[in-house]
Design a protein around this motif. Sequence first.
Motif: not given
Length: 144
Positions: A18-23, A54-62
Amino acid sequence: MVSAIGNDGPLYGTLNNPADQSDVIGVGGIDYSDHIASFSSRGMSTWEIPHGYGRVKPDVVAYGREIMGSKISTGCKSLSGTSVASPVVAGVVCLLVSVIPEGNRKDILNPASMKQALVEGAAKFSGPNMYEQGAGRVDLFLLL
């Protein structure tokens, strides 16, 4: 929701649901030298294409490479993957929630506000592009 984006890198458009979803807060992996881990999936999200962007993903990295974790039996072992990085972000979310007075949580806390806080408080790297790092490395000190 916080989700690992997957370990299908370094190709672009390889992040997983689900990581590709906007929420959903999609989390990529980096190593201790602050380089994008070679295994970390990359954006953009592809399921809207060709009818949209396409949406920008990932949102963040760790940190997600060579992280010490527990063995099933006893002791520790080295773990790697975006599934190791995403619990770090989930922990940051819990810490952020804990500093909001309980009486105000329902008024100001929702998935979008938490995602915005993580993205605004991330430390951007100069080399990788937005489809590799999103907003950058989660930085708890910038958030608090």
